[in-house]
Scaffold this motif. Structure first.
Motif, PDB file in Angstrom:
ATOM      1  N   TYR A   1      33.018  11.194  69.433  1.00 43.06           N
ATOM      2  CA  TYR A   1      31.699  10.081  70.030  1.00 43.06           C
ATOM      3  C   TYR A   1      30.224  11.051  70.568  1.00 43.06           C
ATOM      4  O   TYR A   1      29.260  10.226  70.941  1.00 43.06           O
ATOM      5  CB  TYR A   1      32.087   9.127  70.730  1.00 43.06           C
TER       6      TYR A   1
ATOM      7  N   HIS B   1      29.702   0.386  69.791  1.00 46.13           N
ATOM      8  CA  HIS B   1      28.043   0.868  69.817  1.00 46.13           C
ATOM      9  C   HIS B   1      27.921   1.307  68.877  1.00 46.13           C
ATOM     10  O   HIS B   1      26.722   1.215  68.081  1.00 46.13           O
ATOM     11  CB  HIS B   1      27.940   1.900  71.253  1.00 46.13           C
TER      12      HIS B   1
ATOM     13  N   TYR C   1      26.074  -2.398  73.648  1.00 44.22           N
ATOM     14  CA  TYR C   1      27.035  -1.961  74.096  1.00 44.22           C
ATOM     15  C   TYR C   1      28.074  -3.485  74.648  1.00 44.22           C
ATOM     16  O   TYR C   1      27.064  -4.114  74.950  1.00 44.22           O
ATOM     17  CB  TYR C   1      26.895  -1.313  75.465  1.00 44.22           C
TER      18      TYR C   1
ATOM     19  N   ALA D   1      33.064   2.604  71.930  1.00 44.18           N
ATOM     20  CA  ALA D   1      32.106   3.405  71.491  1.00 44.18           C
ATOM     21  C   ALA D   1      31.999   2.913  70.377  1.00 44.18           C
ATOM     22  O   ALA D   1      30.985   2.849  69.592  1.00 44.18           O
ATOM     23  CB  ALA D   1      32.935   4.882  71.804  1.00 44.18           C
TER      24      ALA D   1
ATOM     25  N   CYS E   1      27.369   8.609  71.081  1.00 51.86           N
ATOM     26  CA  CYS E   1      27.359   7.545  72.719  1.00 51.86           C
ATOM     27  C   CYS E   1      26.840   8.604  73.242  1.00 51.86           C
ATOM     28  O   CYS E   1      27.150   8.686  74.570  1.00 51.86           O
ATOM     29  CB  CYS E   1      28.330   7.251  72.176  1.00 51.86           C
TER      30      CYS E   1
END
Length: 212
Positions: free
Chosen positions: A181, A86, A92, A83, A185
């Motif tokens: 997150y 990202h 990713y 996460a 995400c």
């Protein structure tokens, strides 16, 4: 375990070396605020500070180094590092390299990796054990790790509110911190909140690293 300072340094050096070999790699030091006695100091931040103090964070590497400060156990170390990757890159990871104690290899490769659905062929584990593993106490460590692995195999997402894994998170302050997150995400939301009941179930939903 006591006396692990030199081992942590080896872990840090291995991470730096791996990042320097791959110019597209992001080095993530993961670990949250697990001890109230040391205040708002995170494990991930402490690793970075030590790496910097040792002169390992060069000007070239610095833009590709970050910390992850929410993880309270080994599963979250992996999940939240993805996460954080990202958040930092807006992408990713296509490959993951985990650096930890060698006696934890089975836990990471066969349990945590499977829990996040990351392809085994793109997952590398670098294991560096502490000195205790070359002493008579090694069997005790292996036995303890075996019990921990059994707990993760029975509850891979730490969902059982009456279980040991959830209790460990609570003692490390999970209720006060959360993960942070959810909003950032979106593609991981289902996995981040996945909590199956009625036996062991593995997440089978859509994930960015499962595409293609």
């Amino acid at each position: 375990m006591k006396g692990e300072g030199p081992t942590y340094v080896k872990h840090i050096k291995a991470g730096v070396e791996a990042a320097l070999k791959d110019k597209e790699a992001l080095l993530v030091f993961s670990g949250g605020e697990t001890e109230e006695s040391v205040g708002p100091r995170s494990e991930g931040g402490s690793y970075f500070e030590l790496a910097d103090a040792l002169g390992l964070i060069t000007e070239e590497l610095l833009p590709r180094v970050t910390t992850e400060w929410h993880a309270l156990d080994s599963y979250q170390n992996l999940l939240f590092s993805i996460a954080r990757f990202h958040e930092y890159t807006n992408n990713y990871p296509s490959k993951i390299t985990v650096i930890s104690h060698d006696f934890k290899k089975h836990r990471f490769v066969d349990v945590h990796r499977k829990a996040v659905g990351f392809p085994e062929e793109r997952f590398e584990f670098i294991g560096i054990d502490p000195p205790v593993m070359s002493t008579d106490a090694a069997e005790g460590v292996k036995k303890s790790e075996g019990k921990t692995v059994e707990q993760w195999e029975a509850d891979p997402y730490a969902c059982d509110e009456t279980g040991v894994l959830v209790e460990k998170r609570k003692t490390r302050g999970w209720s006060r911190r959360g993960d942070g997150y959810w909003d950032r995400c979106e593609e991981m939301r289902e996995l981040l909140t996945f909590c199956p009941s009625g036996g062991v179930k593995w997440f089978e939903g859509s994930l960015p690293w499962r595409k293609g």
